[in-house]
Design a protein around this motif. Structure first.
Motif, mmCIF file in Angstrom:
data_model
loop_
_atom_site.group_PDB
_atom_site.id
_atom_site.type_symbol
_atom_site.label_atom_id
_atom_site.label_comp_id
_atom_site.label_asym_id
_atom_site.label_seq_id
_atom_site.Cartn_x
_atom_site.Cartn_y
_atom_site.Cartn_z
ATOM 1 N N UNK A 217 13.876 0.845 -1.848
ATOM 2 C CA UNK A 217 14.873 0.489 -0.843
ATOM 3 C C UNK A 217 14.160 0.383 0.495
ATOM 4 N N UNK A 218 14.589 -0.572 1.296
ATOM 5 C CA UNK A 218 13.943 -0.787 2.598
ATOM 6 C C UNK A 218 14.474 0.265 3.562
ATOM 7 N N UNK A 219 13.618 1.257 3.900
ATOM 8 C CA UNK A 219 14.097 2.393 4.697
ATOM 9 C C UNK A 219 14.193 2.040 6.175
ATOM 10 N N UNK A 220 13.143 1.439 6.726
ATOM 11 C CA UNK A 220 13.182 1.056 8.147
ATOM 12 C C UNK A 220 12.066 0.076 8.451
ATOM 13 N N UNK A 221 12.254 -0.625 9.558
ATOM 14 C CA UNK A 221 11.239 -1.557 10.045
ATOM 15 C C UNK A 221 10.913 -1.225 11.498
ATOM 16 N N UNK A 222 9.668 -1.454 11.873
ATOM 17 C CA UNK A 222 9.210 -1.229 13.244
ATOM 18 C C UNK A 222 8.841 -2.593 13.821
ATOM 19 N N UNK A 223 9.473 -2.926 14.934
ATOM 20 C CA UNK A 223 9.219 -4.220 15.575
ATOM 21 C C UNK A 223 7.952 -4.101 16.422
ATOM 22 N N UNK A 224 6.963 -4.934 16.150
ATOM 23 C CA UNK A 224 5.664 -4.810 16.816
ATOM 24 C C UNK A 224 5.252 -6.143 17.435
ATOM 25 N N UNK A 225 4.253 -6.113 18.344
ATOM 26 C CA UNK A 225 3.851 -7.354 19.008
ATOM 27 C C UNK A 225 3.463 -8.450 18.017
ATOM 28 N N UNK A 226 3.582 -9.673 18.458
ATOM 29 C CA UNK A 226 3.352 -10.837 17.599
ATOM 30 C C UNK A 226 1.884 -11.117 17.359
ATOM 31 N N UNK A 227 1.268 -10.303 16.529
ATOM 32 C CA UNK A 227 -0.105 -10.543 16.064
ATOM 33 C C UNK A 227 -0.034 -10.901 14.578
ATOM 34 N N UNK A 228 -1.184 -11.098 13.966
ATOM 35 C CA UNK A 228 -1.242 -11.275 12.510
ATOM 36 C C UNK A 228 -1.658 -9.939 11.897
ATOM 37 N N UNK A 229 -0.758 -9.342 11.129
ATOM 38 C CA UNK A 229 -1.078 -8.053 10.492
ATOM 39 C C UNK A 229 -1.649 -8.354 9.110
ATOM 40 N N UNK A 230 -2.779 -7.732 8.805
ATOM 41 C CA UNK A 230 -3.586 -8.250 7.702
ATOM 42 C C UNK A 230 -3.590 -7.330 6.482
ATOM 43 N N UNK A 231 -4.125 -6.144 6.637
ATOM 44 C CA UNK A 231 -4.211 -5.236 5.505
ATOM 45 C C UNK A 231 -3.837 -3.832 5.962
ATOM 46 N N UNK A 232 -3.742 -2.931 5.023
ATOM 47 C CA UNK A 232 -3.311 -1.577 5.364
ATOM 48 C C UNK A 232 -3.886 -0.594 4.349
ATOM 49 N N UNK A 233 -3.912 0.657 4.710
ATOM 50 C CA UNK A 233 -4.022 1.753 3.769
ATOM 51 C C UNK A 233 -3.421 2.974 4.435
ATOM 52 N N UNK A 234 -2.848 3.835 3.634
ATOM 53 C CA UNK A 234 -2.232 5.028 4.200
ATOM 54 C C UNK A 234 -3.200 6.193 4.095
ATOM 55 N N UNK B 25 0.841 -1.196 0.000
ATOM 56 C CA UNK B 25 0.000 0.000 0.000
ATOM 57 C C UNK B 25 0.877 1.248 0.000
ATOM 58 N N UNK B 26 0.394 2.284 -0.685
ATOM 59 C CA UNK B 26 1.245 3.446 -0.904
ATOM 60 C C UNK B 26 0.842 4.633 -0.032
ATOM 61 N N UNK B 27 1.811 5.467 0.258
ATOM 62 C CA UNK B 27 1.511 6.778 0.834
ATOM 63 C C UNK B 27 1.079 7.706 -0.303
#
Ligand code: CU
Length: 652
Positions: A212-229, A163-165
Motif C-alpha cells: 500500500x502506498x503509505x506516503x510520498x515526499x514532494x522533492x525538487x525537480x531533479x532526476x532521481x536515479x537509484x536508491x538503497x536503504x 529497494x527495500x528497508x
C-alpha cells in the motif's frame, strides 16, 4: 564499445587512453579455462547453488537463472503480456496490467529486490519496478508468479525503485523524470518553476506481502536515479541518487552535466512515518491502480485509489538532507555494516564514500552549505569519508562481499574494480565485455552477502557471441570473487537488458516452491472440479460459457455444438491434475489472444469470438503424455442469426 560523448569536457580524452578499453582477449584458455569450467559445471541431475533474479529490461519481465551454471530456469511475466502462458491475455490476469492509463501490455523492468528480514534476503518475495508507467510488482517465490502490482501516482518514470528497508517495512520508489505534480498543461520551459519529483514509500504487509502506498515526499525537480536503504545504525534511512540538479529540460547530455556535484538524498523514513502519524501529510489527489492476484480464486482484481498522503520537506523537518556527490551519481550502495555509503558518480574520476556516522554528526552540528527548497545540503567534507583515487572511468554501481571489499562496475572503462573501502584503495580490477551497467553479488546489497560470485551485467556484446543480425544479446558474466584476485568464469546471454539482479542461496527458496494448486481449495467461481460437472451454457443471445476440464489426455467436453457467429465464448478451463509439472495448454483455431497454460488445480478463462461458420479444432499445447497429440476437441460454429441447439459430449 559505446562512446561516452561528453559535453563539458569532464573527462579528458587522454584519460580514456590512460585507462583504455579492455582488449578482446581469450581470458580463459588452457589450464585457466579448465579451472573456470570446473567452477561453473553443474553435473546433469544436480542443482545450482544460487538463484539469480535478473531484470528483463525492456522485455518487462523477470528472468531466473541458476548460478554458477548460468542456466535459464524461467521467465516470469510481470509487466508485459506473455503469450507463452497467457499472462495478460486470460480474463483472470488482464486486471494485473490495468493502470490509470488504461490496459498497459508492456513496460521496462529495472531493479529486482528480494524481501529481507534483519537485513538479509529471506526468500519470500522479489519486487521489481516498471520504469515507464510507474509501478512496483511483487512476485511470490512460492509460485514464481506475479501476485501484485501497485501503480505509483505523481511520478514520471519510476527508476529509483524497488529497494527495500531492512525488514521489508517499505519498498521505495522515486521519480526519474520530474513532471508537473499534479500534472497540468504548462510550458516545458517552465521546468524549474513547475516540475517536481516524488519519493514514495510503499508499505509491505509482513504476512501476505500486500503493498500500500503509505506516503510520498514532494522533492525538487531533479532526476532521481537509484536508491538503497540503510541497515544496522542506518536502519531508519534510505538514500536516493539524483542527477540533473541543473534542472535542464533539453539536451541533458550537456546541460545536466555541468555541476561538479549532484546530490544523494538521505531520507529518514521513520521521521516521515511519525510526521504522517501526527497528521502532517496532506491528502493529495492521485489516481492509481492496485492489482492483486488471488491464488485461491485464481484471478486478479483491481481497485482504483484516489488519494495519497503527501508531505513536503517543510512539513517534516529532519526528514531529508542532501549529500553532495560528484558528477551525476548512479548507484548509491550501503555496505553490510550500514556505515559506508558509496556513490556511483558516472562522470566522476573518483569514487566517493560517505560516512553515515559523519552524516549524523554533521546534521547535529548543522554543517550545512545551503538549503534547497527547505532541504539542508550537508557540506561535502562533513559527510565524505574518502574519495577512492583513480578508480576507473564511469563508476556506476557497487556491491559488497561481506569481507570488507566493495566491487564497483565501471561503464566507460568496461571493468569491475575491487576496493578495500575502509582503506580507500583499489586492490584488484578485471575487464568485462563490454560496458557493464550493474553488477550483483548474491546478498551483495544486504547485511549478509554470499561473497563467492559476482555477476556483471553488460550492455554491449559485439564479438562475444555468434552474430544475430543488427541486434545483439545483452549479457551476464560470472566472476569468481572467492580469492584475492577476481577470475572470469562464464559468459551467458540474457533476455532483454539486464539492469540489475538479486541472488540468493537456493536452499532459501527451493523448499518453499509450490508443486500444484490444491483442487479442493480452488475457489474460482467458474471452476468445475469433476468431469461430471463440465457443461456448456448459453447465458444470453450472444454469450456462451464453456466449463471445460482437462486431465491426461482429454478435454471434457470435447465435442461442442450450438455456438454461432456473433457469440462471445468464454472457455472456463480447470486442470483436474494434482501432479507436479502437469500443466495443460489450450488454444483454438483463430483465437485472437494467446494460449492458456493451466497449472494443476487451476482455472483460467479464454475469450473467443468466432468470425465464420465452420468446425474449429482446439487442442492441448503442452506435451503432457504419450497421448498428448490425441488431446483435442471441436467446436461447431453456425451462421449468425441461426438458433442452434447447445450440445456437448465426450466419448459419444
Ligand atoms: Cu495435455
Amino acid at each position: 564499445m559505446k562512446k561516452l560523448i561528453l559535453g563539458g569536457g569532464i573527462l579528458a580524452l587522454s584519460s580514456l587512453f590512460l585507462f583504455g578499453c579492455p582488449k578482446k582477449e581469450q581470458v580463459q584458455s588452457g589450464a585457466g579455462a579448465e579451472d573456470a569450467a570446473r567452477k561453473v559445471y553443474v553435473p546433469p541431475g544436480q542443482y545450482d547453488e544460487f538463484y539469480a533474479f535478473v531484470s528483463g529490461g525492456f522485455s518487462g519481465q523477470l528472468t531466473v537463472y541458476g548460478l554458477p551454471s548460468g542456466r535459464l530456469l524461467k521467465i516470469i511475466p510481470v509487466f508485459s503480456q506473455f503469450p507463452e502462458n497467457g499472462y495478460g491475455y486470460s480474463e483472470e490476469t488482464k486486471p494485473m496490467l490495468m493502470t490509470s492509463w488504461g490496459f498497459v501490455p508492456w513496460d521496462d523492468s529495472h531493479h529486482p529486490e528480494l524481501s529481507q528480514t534483519n537485513g538479509a534476503p529471506d526468500g519470500r518475495w522479489v519486487f521489481i519496478n516498471a520504469n515507464n508507467t510507474p509501478r512496483i510488482a511483487r512476485i511470490s517465490l512460492d509460485t514464481f508468479e506475479t501476485e501484485e502490482i501497485i501503480e505509483i501516482p505523481n511520478s514520471g518514470g519510476n527508476h529509483a525503485s524497488s529497494f527495500t528497508t531492512e525488514n521489508t517495512e517499505y519498498i521505495t520508489a522515486s521519480t526519474r523524470f520530474s513532471v508537473p505534480i499534479s500534472q497540468k498543461d504548462v510550458s516545458i520551459a517552465s521546468y524549474a518553476e513547475n516540475f517536481k519529483g516524488t519519493i514514495s514509500f510503499i508499505k509491505v504487509d509482513p504476512k501476505e506481502g500486500h503493498m500500500s502506498l503509505a506516503f510520498q515526499l514532494l522533492v525538487p525537480g531533479y532526476n532521481y536515479d537509484l536508491a538503497h536503504c540503510g541497515k544496522g545504525p542506518s536502519h531508519d534511512w534510505c538514500f536516493f541518487t539524483s542527477y540533473n540538479t541543473e534542472q535542464a529540460h533539453t539536451l541533458l547530455e550537456i546541460n545536466a552535466s555541468k555541476n561538479d556535484k549532484d546530490y544523494i538524498a538521505a531520507v529518514n523514513w521513520k521521521k516521515l512515518e511519525q510526521c504522517v502519524a501526527e497528521g502532517k501529510g496532506k491528502d493529495f489527489p492521485a489516481e492509481y491502480y492496485h492489482n492483486i492476484y488471488d491464488h485461491t480464486k485464481h484471478m486478479a482484481k483491481s481497485e482504483v485509489l484516489k488519494s495519497v498522503k503527501m508531505l513536503t520537506p517543510q512539513d517534516c523537518p529532519g526528514s531529508i538532507y542532501y549529500l553532495p556527490t560528484p558528477k551525476s551519481p548512479h548507484g548509491v550502495d550501503v555496505d553490510p555494516t550500514g556505515e559506508y555509503i558509496i556513490g556511483g558518480g558516472k562522470l566522476a574520476t573518483v569514487l566517493p564514500i560517505h560516512s553515515f556516522s559523519k552524516m549524523l554528526k554533521a546534521i547535529e552540528n548543522k554543517q550545512f552549505e545551503k538549503e534547497v527548497d527547505g532541504i539542508p545540503v550537508i557540506k561535502y567534507e562533513a559527510v565524505n569519508y574518502c574519495e577512492v583515487p583513480k578508480p576507473c572511468l564511469g563508476p556506476l554501481h557497487t556491491e559488497f562481499d561481506g569481507k570488507g571489499y566493495a566491487y564497483t562496475s565501471c561503464f566507460v572503462s568496461s571493468e569491475v574494480i575491487k576496493t578495500d573501502y575502509k582503506a580507500c584503495k583499489v586492490v584488484d580490477r578485471i575487464p568485462v565485455y563490454y560496458s557493464i551497467g550493474h553488477l550483483m553479488i548474491p546478498g551483495g546489497d544486504s547485511a549478509k552477502p554470499w561473497g563467492k560470485y559476482l555477476l556483471a551485467m553488460n550492455k554491449i556484446t559485439k564479438d562475444r557471441y555468434l552474430p544475430t543480425g543488427p541486434e545483439l544479446n545483452q549479457s551476464a558474466q560470472l566472476i569468481d570473487i572467492s580469492g584475492d584476485k577476481m577470475k572470469m568464469l562464464l559468459d551467458f546471454p540474457t533476455i532483454g537488458e539486464p539492469h540489475y539482479a538479486q541472488g540468493i542461496a537456493a536452499d532459501l527458496v527451493k523448499n518453499r516452491s509450490l508443486k500444484i494448486y490444491d483442487l479442493k481449495t480452488n475457489a474460482h467461481p467458474e471452476a468445475v472440479k469433476s468431469e461430471a460437472d463440465a457443461k456448456v451454457v448459453r447465458k444470453g443471445p450472444n454469450e456462451v460459457h464453456v466449463y471445460l476440464t482437462m486431465i491426461r489426455s482429454h478435454f471434457t467436453p470435447d465435442n461442442i455444438e450450438g455456438v454461432k457467429v456473433g457469440d462471445k465464448v468464454y472457455f472456463h478451463i480447470t486442470n483436474l491434475e494434482q501432479d507436479w509439472d502437469i500443466p495443460h495448454g489450450f488454444a483454438i483455431l483463430g483465437n485472437n489472444n494467446a494460449e492458456l497454460l493451466v497449472k494443476p488445480g487451476q482455472t483460467q478463462t479464454l475469450v473467443w469470438e468466432p468470425k465464420k461458420p465452420g468446425v474449429y479444432p482446439f487442442y492441448c499445447t503442452d506435451f503432457c503424455s504419450a497421448l498428448h497429440q490425441e488431446m483435442q476437441g471441436y467446436v461447431r460454429v453456425s451462421p449468425a442469426g441461426t438458433n442452434p441447439e447447445i450440445k456437448y459430449s465426450t466419448g459419444k
